[in-house]
Motif scaffolding. Structure first.
Motif, PDB file in Angstrom:
ATOM      1  N   ASN A 556      28.872  -8.855 -98.647  1.00  0.00           N
ATOM      2  CA  ASN A 556      28.637  -9.924 -97.678  1.00  0.00           C
ATOM      3  C   ASN A 556      29.749 -10.974 -97.732  1.00  0.00           C
ATOM      4  O   ASN A 556      30.139 -11.534 -96.701  1.00  0.00           O
ATOM      5  CB  ASN A 556      27.279 -10.574 -97.945  1.00  0.00           C
ATOM      6  CG  ASN A 556      26.134  -9.625 -97.676  1.00  0.00           C
ATOM      7  OD1 ASN A 556      26.301  -8.627 -96.959  1.00  0.00           O
ATOM      8  ND2 ASN A 556      24.982  -9.902 -98.246  1.00  0.00           N
ATOM      9  N   ARG A 589      25.072 -11.722 -86.336  1.00  0.00           N
ATOM     10  CA  ARG A 589      24.758 -11.713 -87.765  1.00  0.00           C
ATOM     11  C   ARG A 589      23.735 -12.789 -88.114  1.00  0.00           C
ATOM     12  O   ARG A 589      22.851 -12.577 -88.952  1.00  0.00           O
ATOM     13  CB  ARG A 589      26.031 -11.926 -88.577  1.00  0.00           C
ATOM     14  CG  ARG A 589      27.014 -10.761 -88.529  1.00  0.00           C
ATOM     15  CD  ARG A 589      28.254 -11.065 -89.354  1.00  0.00           C
ATOM     16  NE  ARG A 589      29.225  -9.974 -89.291  1.00  0.00           N
ATOM     17  CZ  ARG A 589      30.412  -9.970 -89.906  1.00  0.00           C
ATOM     18  NH1 ARG A 589      30.776 -11.043 -90.621  1.00  0.00           N
ATOM     19  NH2 ARG A 589      31.230  -8.934 -89.804  1.00  0.00           N
ATOM     20  N   ILE A 594      20.421 -11.363 -92.234  1.00  0.00           N
ATOM     21  CA  ILE A 594      20.811 -10.779 -93.514  1.00  0.00           C
ATOM     22  C   ILE A 594      21.221 -11.906 -94.459  1.00  0.00           C
ATOM     23  O   ILE A 594      22.008 -12.772 -94.082  1.00  0.00           O
ATOM     24  CB  ILE A 594      21.965  -9.779 -93.321  1.00  0.00           C
ATOM     25  CG1 ILE A 594      21.524  -8.623 -92.419  1.00  0.00           C
ATOM     26  CG2 ILE A 594      22.451  -9.242 -94.670  1.00  0.00           C
ATOM     27  CD1 ILE A 594      22.612  -7.644 -92.115  1.00  0.00           C
ATOM     28  N   LYS A 628      20.075  -5.786 -96.893  1.00  0.00           N
ATOM     29  CA  LYS A 628      20.794  -6.717 -97.759  1.00  0.00           C
ATOM     30  C   LYS A 628      22.244  -6.917 -97.332  1.00  0.00           C
ATOM     31  O   LYS A 628      22.868  -7.880 -97.738  1.00  0.00           O
ATOM     32  CB  LYS A 628      20.754  -6.224 -99.206  1.00  0.00           C
ATOM     33  CG  LYS A 628      19.354  -6.053 -99.766  1.00  0.00           C
ATOM     34  CD  LYS A 628      18.607  -7.376 -99.821  1.00  0.00           C
ATOM     35  CE  LYS A 628      17.238  -7.208-100.468  1.00  0.00           C
ATOM     36  NZ  LYS A 628      16.485  -8.482-100.505  1.00  0.00           N
ATOM     37  N   THR A 629      22.765  -5.974 -96.558  1.00  0.00           N
ATOM     38  CA  THR A 629      24.148  -6.071 -96.123  1.00  0.00           C
ATOM     39  C   THR A 629      24.332  -5.269 -94.843  1.00  0.00           C
ATOM     40  O   THR A 629      23.373  -4.664 -94.329  1.00  0.00           O
ATOM     41  CB  THR A 629      25.118  -5.553 -97.212  1.00  0.00           C
ATOM     42  OG1 THR A 629      26.454  -5.803 -96.809  1.00  0.00           O
ATOM     43  CG2 THR A 629      24.925  -4.080 -97.471  1.00  0.00           C
TER      44      THR A 629
END
Length: 832
Positions: A556, A589, A594, A628-629
């Motif tokens: 990330n 995003r 996330i 998570k990513t």
């Protein structure tokens, strides 16, 4: 008194007898304890001395005067000593026309030095301060009288300086009124002129021994020549050692050496620095506190003397680096009992080198950086010894300290090939602190418009103009430099991202982002911008690679780095379509939720944690089961290569380089000529002497290498443009099929394809090697001779004439013969 003065001036031959009589009367009155008559005799001698300063009998009268002063000083009476001191100072201000060869001042130096150490327990009682001031004024008079007269005894001898200098320093180190220690705040600034102190009412600036001793020290150093400096400096160093004046904070030592540096001639300042370094050499086994004090004094005065160092530049800097290496080795040896003090000593040396470099001109700062880089130990991890990593860390800190004092004009001036190579290697070593310091060195040397402070912790800016950046057009010299080295720098940045420390991820990523941003601002021409966009897309692909053992937080962080750089560069080049694409990806995003990827998050107004990489709360609910990513399937959350290329093409930039693959493998070497071939990979290294051998061949002695081996392999790829086949490439020069000006322009503006050029180069090399292996030597000789004959114009003409000789004869049949050459005409016999 007026009649006596008139008689002495009118009859100079009687002056000596007058002086003898006055001394006799003064000695008699002194022995009978008649201070009033003694004072009258002394005043009479002083007035005669001043009135008859041009008399031919003055040397003889001066001897009587000095004998009178000596008798007064031997009386051990404080008031008489004061009277004698004033009389001697009066004598020291008289310029004699004829020299005195037999005069000696040894007694006066001894007595005045003794008076400088007066204390309340001695005979002086509460007047000990007055006695000290009298002793200091007497020493000033001795120095003045000896310096102005060349034929007088030399007081710069070591035996005299060992008494004068400690006496001055003893009074200078006198504690202030509160008794806490030395303080220079009450010492006024003086000029270097010698003032007449014979007046009964002296100024307030000489009312205390500390103030008067400071002036005495400055006058003494101001009158010292280069040859006598050593005799003065050595007692100073000895005094500091005996009285432990090096202990931190060495305020007294700093004041003394600053006074010395400012008082001596500027071209001799380097000698004081050299003497301090030599003293540090002799104190290498002393306590750390003593060495810290000496290094601190060096740091405080080296900037003053830096402009006069000249030929001893590298010697002094090398000495400081040697002490730094010795300290590091001592700390790592396990024999060091006080490691915090040793680290303070190293910091003091680093500060001294930084201050030293600050006083030098720019070209010498570059030499200092090159010299520091040359002392960094082996960067090959397999060859590194124990303690090399710590020494790397210390020397990189030194390099950073020196680099902060340098102001870059042209990149090629400071980033020489060897210097840049070492920095690129330092950016990828195992120690994360060294990698971070190397990025900071890049920031310092790349930043020419003070933008680094605004880019160190760059966030996602909706409007980049709020960051207040200064952007100027890149010079042509910097463009040429970046065309040569942009591939190496971008590869280093990609590897630095890959090896970023997980424990301090944000700091390392911010440093890499700052380097990329400075490259975009300082050298933002088309080719470098395209390479940086290519690097950004390659970093995005690196974060998506599931084969690499990266944590979700690191992936990330890499995505955020790419987004921040894309946002900055898109706004700097004023590309609306690219700005819109960046905003779209960032917004998607943020909507996806996330953890750690919401760049639009306002930390102050959000209930989320301060750490954007921690688990995030969105709309009051904690995301535990969500992604998570980013993965490759999240197309809307990624920057598209095609879209970026189209945006750059729309703005008139050549985006074809974006489609060239960026090699991000962790080992191996890619020789595509694009600049990506520079890698810190594992190369074949001979274990005997550490030399590199291409393609796995061991390097042995010269007798062990056969002829076939010498031509069986080609040298390894170089970071610079390859020149390994230059000797063969001249056989087949590049063909240029250009018949018009437009064809020439098209050829000049054609895009250089490194992959195709490298492929042709390999084919040419293979054909040459196969010809050498498979063709006989005689046959190759004949072929080369035929090629050379065809290329020789005279031989070609001769061959054509021979071939056409028969046809020429047939064609000339029936035609008149050609006239003979003048050399072929036969002359008549009578001519001989």
């Amino acid at each position: 008194m007026q009649k006596l003065t008139f008689y002495a001036i009118s009859h100079p031959e009687k002056l000596e007898r007058i002086g003898e009589y006055l001394v006799m009367r003064m000695v008699r009155d002194l022995s009978r304890q008649r201070p009033v008559q003694v004072k009258i005799a002394v005043e009479a001698m002083d007035q005669l001395l001043q009135a008859c300063h041009s008399s031919p009998s003055l040397p003889q009268f001066s001897e009587n005067h000095l004998r009178m002063v000596q008798r007064l000083l031997e009386s051990n009476n404080a008031k008489m000593e004061q009277l004698a001191t004033d009389s001697f100072v009066t004598f020291s201000n008289i310029e004699e026309s004829s020299p005195s060869y037999h005069r000696q001042y040894d007694f006066f130096i001894d007595k005045f030095s003794q008076m400088c150490h007066a204390n309340p327990q001695a005979a002086y009682g509460e007047d000990y301060r007055l006695a000290r001031c009298a002793g200091l004024r007497g020493l000033r008079g001795v120095v003045w009288k000896s310096v102005t007269d060349d034929l007088h005894p030399n007081i710069w001898e070591q035996q005299h300086m060992d008494k004068i200098v400690p006496s001055i320093l003893f009074n200078l180190q006198e504690p202030d009124e509160s008794g806490k220690g030395f303080s220079s705040s009450h010492i006024p600034k003086f000029d270097n002129t010698f003032a007449d102190s014979t007046q009964p009412h002296r100024g307030d600036d000489e009312a205390t021994p500390k103030v008067l001793s400071d002036r005495c020290l400055r006058e003494l150093m101001g009158k010292a020549s280069f040859g006598s400096l050593r005799a003065v400096i050595e007692p100073v160093l000895k005094h500091m050692d005996l009285h432990k004046r090096w202990s931190p904070p060495p305020s007294f030592a700093i004041h003394v050496f600053r006074a010395i540096i400012y008082s001596i001639q500027s071209q001799n300042s380097y000698f004081v620095i050299q003497e301090l370094i030599n003293h540090l050499d002799s104190m290498c086994s002393a306590d750390a506190s003593t060495r810290i004090g000496i290094a601190t004094v060096l740091s405080s005065i080296v900037s003053i003397a830096g402009t006069s160092i000249g030929p001893l530049l590298l010697s002094i800097f090398n000495s400081l680096l040697k002490h730094l290496r010795t300290s590091v080795d001592f700390e790592r040896s396990g024999k060091c009992s006080d490691q915090p003090a040793e680290k303070m000593y190293q910091e003091a040396l680093i500060n001294a080198m930084g201050d030293f470099a600050n006083a030098l001109p720019d070209y010498q700062k570059v030499e200092m950086m090159m010299f520091t880089v040359g002392n960094i130990p082996n960067l090959d991890e397999r060859k590194s010894k124990q303690g090399d990593e710590f020494l790397q860390h210390v020397l990189v800190k030194t390099l950073l300290k020196v680099a902060t004092k340098y102001r870059t004009a042209y990149l090629a001036t400071v980033f020489t090939d060897s210097f840049l190579d070492t920095l690129l290697l330092l950016a990828l070593v195992r120690d994360p602190q060294v990698r971070l310091a190397t990025q900071q060195i890049f920031h310092t040397l790349l930043d020419r418009h003070d933008n680094a402070a605004n880019l160190v912790h760059l966030g996602y800016e909706i409007d980049v103009s709020d960051v207040q950046l200064t952007v100027e057009k890149c010079s042509r010299a910097d463009q040429m430099f970046m065309r040569k080295h942009i591939g190496e720098i971008t590869y280093m940045l990609s590897r630095a991202v890959a090896v970023a420390d997980e424990n301090d991820l944000n700091t390392h990523m911010d440093a890499i982002l700052c380097t990329m941003s400075l490259l975009c601002i300082e050298v933002g021409f088309d080719e470098s911008l395209v390479e940086l966009f290519r690097l950004s897309l390659a970093l995005q692909q690196l974060a998506l690679d599931t084969k690499l053992n990266f944590s979700d937080a690191k992936r990330n962080c890499i995505h955020n780095l790419v987004a921040k750089y894309m946002n900055l560069s898109a706004q700097l080049i004023a590309n609306p379509s690219l700005c819109q694409q960046v905003q779209h990806v960032v917004a998607c995003r943020a909507q996806r939720g996330i953890p750690g990827l919401n760049l639009l998050l306002n930390v102050e107004d959000s209930p989320m944690n301060d750490d954007p990489l921690s688990s995030t709360t969105v709309n009051g609910s904690v995301l535990t089961d969500g992604p998570k990513t980013i993965t490759e399937n999240d197309v809307n959350l990624l920057f598209s290569l095609e879209d970026v290329a189209e945006s750059l093409k729309a703005s008139g930039k050549d985006a074809s380089r974006l489609f060239v693959p960026f090699n991000l493998s962790m080992n191996g070497r890619n020789n595509d000529g694009s600049g990506d071939q520079w890698m810190n990979d594992d190369q074949n290294i001979d274990s005997t002497d550490g030399r590199e051998s291409p393609d796995g061949y061991k390097t042995g002695g010269i007798d062990d290498i056969s002829v076939d081996m010498s031509v069986d392999w080609t040298p390894p790829g170089s970071r610079k443009q390859s020149r390994r086949n230059t000797i063969f490439s001249i056989v087949n020069p590049p063909k240029l099929n250009a018949s018009t000006v437009d064809d020439l322009k098209a050829y000049a503006n054609a895009t250089f394809d490194p992959i195709e050029e490298d492929r042709k180069e390999k084919e040419l090399t293979g054909s040459i090697l196969s010809e050498i292996r498979n063709t006989d030597f005689e046959e190759r000789v004949n072929t080369n001779e035929s090629l050379n004959e065809r290329s020789d114009l005279s031989k070609s003409i001769a061959r054509l004439l021979v071939r056409n000789g028969e046809s020429t004869k047939v064609r000339d049949i029936g035609r008149p013969a050609k006239p003979k050459n003048v050399f072929e005409i036969e002359l008549p016999s009578f001519a001989y």
